[in-house]
Design a protein around this motif. Structure first.
Motif, PDB file in Angstrom:
ATOM      1  N   ILE A 201       0.701  -1.376   0.044  1.00  0.00           N
ATOM      2  CA  ILE A 201       0.112   0.043  -0.051  1.00  0.00           C
ATOM      3  C   ILE A 201       0.839   1.361   0.109  1.00  0.00           C
ATOM      4  CG2 ILE A 201      -1.728   1.240   1.428  1.00  0.00           C
ATOM      5  CD1 ILE A 201      -2.488  -1.664   2.732  1.00  0.00           C
ATOM      6  N   THR A 202       2.030   1.226   0.868  1.00  0.00           N
ATOM      7  CA  THR A 202       2.659   2.529   1.105  1.00  0.00           C
ATOM      8  C   THR A 202       4.130   2.394   0.309  1.00  0.00           C
ATOM      9  OG1 THR A 202       3.694   1.647   3.052  1.00  0.00           O
ATOM     10  CG2 THR A 202       1.550   2.583   3.089  1.00  0.00           C
TER      11      THR A 202
ATOM     12  N   ARG B 241      -8.322  10.767   2.518  1.00  0.00           N
ATOM     13  CA  ARG B 241      -8.344   9.179   2.220  1.00  0.00           C
ATOM     14  C   ARG B 241      -9.278   8.451   2.770  1.00  0.00           C
ATOM     15  NH1 ARG B 241      -1.812   8.470   3.415  1.00  0.00           N
ATOM     16  NH2 ARG B 241      -0.833   9.761   1.891  1.00  0.00           N
TER      17      ARG B 241
ATOM     18  N   ASN C 186      -4.825   5.082   7.470  1.00  0.00           N
ATOM     19  CA  ASN C 186      -5.584   5.516   6.030  1.00  0.00           C
ATOM     20  C   ASN C 186      -5.108   6.807   5.882  1.00  0.00           C
ATOM     21  OD1 ASN C 186      -6.875   3.151   4.830  1.00  0.00           O
ATOM     22  ND2 ASN C 186      -8.614   3.770   5.672  1.00  0.00           N
TER      23      ASN C 186
ATOM     24  N   GLU D 141       6.601   7.583   1.593  1.00  0.00           N
ATOM     25  CA  GLU D 141       5.665   6.848   1.096  1.00  0.00           C
ATOM     26  C   GLU D 141       5.303   6.928  -0.468  1.00  0.00           C
ATOM     27  OE1 GLU D 141       1.971   7.225   3.138  1.00  0.00           O
ATOM     28  OE2 GLU D 141       1.476   9.051   2.366  1.00  0.00           O
ATOM     29  N   THR D 142       4.815   5.946  -1.017  1.00  0.00           N
ATOM     30  CA  THR D 142       4.509   6.102  -2.456  1.00  0.00           C
ATOM     31  C   THR D 142       3.045   6.741  -2.271  1.00  0.00           C
ATOM     32  OG1 THR D 142       3.714   3.908  -2.524  1.00  0.00           O
ATOM     33  CG2 THR D 142       5.897   4.399  -3.577  1.00  0.00           C
ATOM     34  N   GLU D 143       2.347   7.320  -3.417  1.00  0.00           N
ATOM     35  CA  GLU D 143       1.148   7.604  -3.641  1.00  0.00           C
ATOM     36  C   GLU D 143       0.244   6.548  -3.280  1.00  0.00           C
ATOM     37  OE1 GLU D 143      -2.151  10.661  -5.841  1.00  0.00           O
ATOM     38  OE2 GLU D 143      -0.103  10.286  -6.780  1.00  0.00           O
ATOM     39  N   ARG D 144      -0.715   6.808  -2.238  1.00  0.00           N
ATOM     40  CA  ARG D 144      -1.635   5.919  -1.889  1.00  0.00           C
ATOM     41  C   ARG D 144      -2.797   5.646  -3.134  1.00  0.00           C
ATOM     42  NH1 ARG D 144      -2.312   5.198   4.167  1.00  0.00           N
ATOM     43  NH2 ARG D 144      -0.204   5.803   4.781  1.00  0.00           N
ATOM     44  N   THR D 145      -3.115   4.501  -3.523  1.00  0.00           N
ATOM     45  CA  THR D 145      -4.186   4.314  -4.267  1.00  0.00           C
ATOM     46  C   THR D 145      -5.103   3.327  -3.481  1.00  0.00           C
ATOM     47  OG1 THR D 145      -2.952   2.385  -5.332  1.00  0.00           O
ATOM     48  CG2 THR D 145      -2.822   4.708  -6.397  1.00  0.00           C
TER      49      THR D 145
ATOM     50  N   ASP E 191      -6.645   1.666   0.142  1.00  0.00           N
ATOM     51  CA  ASP E 191      -6.818   1.813   1.678  1.00  0.00           C
ATOM     52  C   ASP E 191      -6.393   0.675   2.363  1.00  0.00           C
ATOM     53  OD1 ASP E 191      -8.734  -0.080   1.564  1.00  0.00           O
ATOM     54  OD2 ASP E 191     -10.544   1.032   2.017  1.00  0.00           O
ATOM     55  N   LEU E 192      -6.600   0.562   3.761  1.00  0.00           N
ATOM     56  CA  LEU E 192      -5.594  -0.764   4.238  1.00  0.00           C
ATOM     57  C   LEU E 192      -6.225  -2.071   3.837  1.00  0.00           C
ATOM     58  CD1 LEU E 192      -4.632   0.669   7.722  1.00  0.00           C
ATOM     59  CD2 LEU E 192      -3.449   1.139   5.646  1.00  0.00           C
TER      60      LEU E 192
ATOM     61  N   LYS F  45      -9.423   9.349  -5.766  1.00  0.00           N
ATOM     62  CA  LYS F  45      -8.359  10.064  -4.869  1.00  0.00           C
ATOM     63  C   LYS F  45      -7.726  11.330  -5.775  1.00  0.00           C
ATOM     64  CE  LYS F  45      -6.193  11.007  -1.706  1.00  0.00           C
ATOM     65  NZ  LYS F  45      -6.824  11.937  -0.963  1.00  0.00           N
TER      66      LYS F  45
END
Ligand code: SF4
Ligand code: SF4
Lengths: 543, 177
Positions: free
Chosen positions: A237-238, A393, A514, A521-525, A527-528, A536
């Motif tokens: 995720i991250t 988010r 979240n 971190e990389t961009e979140r695409t 959620d957990l 987004k």
């Protein structure tokens, strides 16, 4: 026309059933063990493992409960012991004026419509026996003085109704005398345990906890690999790899959470939130694979068993040489820490008063127990501006908060979770006032009633809670029910699926995870839950 | 005047009576509470019944549309499906309406010669009872389904990594919390 009239059957003929329940005094209606309304009886192996009396195969629906011949004596002696030992028990037996203020406040009564689920009657089940054997009036005047003999039917009735009370204490909020029916249930359950009549769902975790440190009996390598698996998901995720430590001596903080967070859905997402937060802070903390359970089903068995199981957390803190303990999102763990620990084991003086290494806040409220609730800890971080948060988010979520009985009525914990949620989410809506905070409705599955075989009872008991959720779902489009308890996370999920299927359930730290902006971190695409974050990209600008 | 107008005119009286006889399927202490407490959150069962029967009644007047009547039936049946009722007791409340309508309107119905129409209304109630039966079954099946799903959810991670624990899955294991 007259013809048609004769043709039409009378309604009574259509349904020749008497819908009204039998008109008998409550003391004369024995309980019926219908499937769905009770938990299975404890298996002998679980009782043997912790030296509980009368281990044998038995089931509550069987006629013969295989009790020792002198069962009555054992129960009455047990009662006398406890009347002498616990002042509250004797007081609660004596002082009820039957004003009825508590009667309609129990979620089990409200949902089941069974009058014996009125707290006042639940207590009366024991009180009537108390009168018979421990008061002069009862001894002399018997039934006229509201006294009744302890018979096998009465004992079975106790069992049925004491494993149909979640010890939530909602009734006590409304009693002008502060009578706490939960305490009467606790005593009642202790008495059933003197005869080996625990439920399997409670006795199993007790035995497992005693031997392995957690309810499922997970061994250290399993715990470790489960947490590592969550770290894999977090990396996906991250883009950040987290390397938590286990059983590390000399860490500043020991972190303990209910084991439901380690292997259950949606608990694992809450756990991922903890892992991300602690990593981002660079917290000097360790997991323990021995003190691997925040829950304590001993509390649903007897005071002595609760005391026995509870200490492992502190023994482990001592062994690892940590300074203080941080506790995860759990319900009854906190009631025990807050209300029982000092009586059982005295102040934990070998630890230091908890101080947040990030904000310098000293948690004076935890001066004696040395244990801080993770939501308190996070609220303090947010208050001091130590977290970078992107609440958008969580924009796909419209959140409401369920106060767990134990954290609310057991420790007055109302504001912190709301403060955290409001900082990590843009859409928060309260349920009606008479269903939250100290008046919160129980999930219907607490105190070890979260087995699956008693599903009907759980759905009845959880109905008042679900009904309030349904209201915010319809009015505001709420689709997420946040809470700070592992039993809630599991039980409310099931409850929602029955009553309000649009609503999912999460822990507060899933929402934190979240929203938490982590360094590098990389961009979140996602959620957990590894589900795509809708829309987004467009919203990023506004934050 | 059609029977529909009669039913419309006497709506409040009939609903109140229906509510009362429905409450008689509960013990006395309970029905007293269900009747008295007006706050929908303190008395969710009472308020669901009120809401439910009023929707069902409307549907009987309008002609039964399964889509329209189902949510109202569900409101009541979902509750009674988990309370201490046999299936016939859980659903019997629908048939009670027949008695109530006759009680309130029979004289007028005979006077106006509307017996045939009464028959139509009563068969609508029967139709609704059939829908109700399906809803009841769905609720019961859901309960069984939930038992299985919950055990799976509780041990999700472990099942993913099968064989990590012994003793799982007989439905009686201690996997609480
Ligand atoms: S403690 Fe909770 S479950 Fe038990 S009688 Fe009181 S309100 Fe009901
Ligand atoms: S509110 Fe208190 S005094 Fe009144 S009936 Fe209930 S327990 Fe007894």
């Amino acid at each position: 026309m007259a013809k048609a009239k004769t043709k039409t059957p009378k309604p009574e003929e259509l349904a020749k059933i008497d819908y009204s329940p039998p008109e008998k005094h409550w003391t004369e209606v024995p309980v019926e063990f219908r499937p769905g309304t009770y938990c299975y009886g404890a298996r002998p192996k679980y009782l043997e493992e912790v030296d509980m009396p009368n281990p044998r195969e038995w089931q509550p629906y069987e006629d013969d409960w295989k009790l020792p011949e002198n069962w009555k004596e054992i129960v009455l002696e047990g009662m006398e012991d406890r009347l002498n030992k616990y002042r509250t028990f004797r007081l609660f037996m004596d002082i009820c004026v039957r004003c009825g203020a508590c009667a309609d406040k129990c979620h089990f009564f409200i949902g089941s419509g069974d009058p014996k689920n009125m707290p006042v009657l639940r207590a009366e089940l024991v009180r009537s026996v108390y009168r018979k054997y421990f008061t002069t009036g009862g001894k002399l005047f018997g039934k006229k003085a509201g006294a009744r003999e302890l018979t096998m039917d009465v004992f079975k009735e106790w069992w049925y109704y004491f494993y149909q009370c979640t010890e939530c204490r909602r009734c006590s909020v409304f009693c002008p005398y502060g009578i706490d029916t939960a305490e009467i249930t606790i005593m009642g359950r202790e008495l059933t345990n003197l005869l080996g009549c625990n439920t399997d769902w409670i006795a199993g975790p007790v035995a497992n906890c005693y031997h392995k440190g957690n309810h499922l009996g997970l061994e250290p390598h399993t715990i470790q690999s489960n947490i590592e698996m969550m770290c894999d998901d977090i990396e996906e995720i991250t883009g950040i790899r987290i390397e938590p430590t286990f059983n590390r001596k000399g860490a500043e903080i020991l972190f303990v959470t209910p084991s439901g967070d380690l292997f259950g859905v949606p608990g694992v997402y809450t756990c991922m939130g903890y892992l991300m937060l602690f990593h981002e802070l660079g917290l000097d903390y360790t997991w323990s694979t021995y003190a691997s359970e925040g829950g304590n089903f001993g509390f649903f068995t007897s005071n002595e068993m609760a005391r026995r199981l509870h200490y492992k957390i502190y023994a482990e803190a001592k062994r690892l040489g940590v300074k203080w303990i941080l506790g995860g999102e759990c319900g009854h763990m906190w009631r025990l820490i807050h209300q029982y620990l000092d009586t059982w084991w005295g102040p934990a003086d070998f630890l230091e008063v908890p101080k947040s290494p990030i904000t310098g806040t000293v948690f004076e409220n935890a001066k004696s127990t040395k244990m801080v609730h993770v939501v308190e800890f996070t609220a303090d971080l947010i208050r001091h501006g130590k977290l970078k948060l992107d609440p958008s988010r969580n924009d796909h979520l419209r959140v409401t908060f369920h106060d767990s009985c134990n954290t609310s009525r057991g420790m007055g914990f109302f504001e912190e979770p709301r403060y955290v949620i409001k900082n990590v989410c843009n859409h928060f809506y309260e349920m009606p006032e008479n269903t939250i905070r100290e008046k919160t409705f129980c999930c219907g599955s607490g105190s070890g009633l979260n087995a699956s075989e008693n599903m009907e009872i759980r759905m009845r008991g959880g109905f008042p809670r679900a009904n309030a959720v349904r209201h915010v779902n319809q009015k505001y489009g709420v689709n997420m029910l946040a809470n700070v308890c592992a039993i809630d996370r599991a039980a409310l999920t099931t409850l929602m699926q029955y009553w309000v299927p649009d609503v999912e359930v999460c822990g507060v730290h899933e929402l934190v995870g979240n929203a938490l902006v982590m360094t590098g971190e990389t961009e979140r695409t996602m959620d957990l839950r590894l589900e795509e974050l809708p829309g987004k990209e467009e919203e990023e600008e506004d934050v | 005047m059609e029977i529909k107008d009669l039913l419309q005119d006497r709506r409040e009286v009939i609903l109140k009576k229906w509510f009362d006889v429905l409450l008689q399927t509960y013990p006395e202490e309970t029905s007293r509470f269900l009747r008295k407490e007006k706050d929908p959150f303190s008395n969710p069962v009472g308020s669901a019944i009120t809401e439910g029967i009023s929707g069902i009644y409307q549907s009987i007047l309008d002609g039964v549309d399964i889509k329209e009547v189902s949510p109202f039936l569900d409101r009541i049946i979902r509750i009674r499906a988990v309370q201490d009722f046999t299936p016939s007791q859980a659903l019997g409340f629908l048939f009670l309406l027949k008695g109530v309508i006759r009680d309130v309107l029979l004289k007028e119905i005979s006077k106006r010669g509307l017996d045939e129409e009464l028959h139509t209304i009563e068969s609508r109630i029967d139709d609704i009872a059939l829908i109700a039966f399906d809803i009841y079954m769905q609720c019961r099946e859901k309960l069984y389904d939930l038992r299985a799903t919950e055990l799976r959810n509780m041990t999700y991670r472990l099942l993913e990594r099968a064989n990590l624990t012994k003793d799982l899955g007989n439905g009686q294991e201690g996997v609480s919390d």
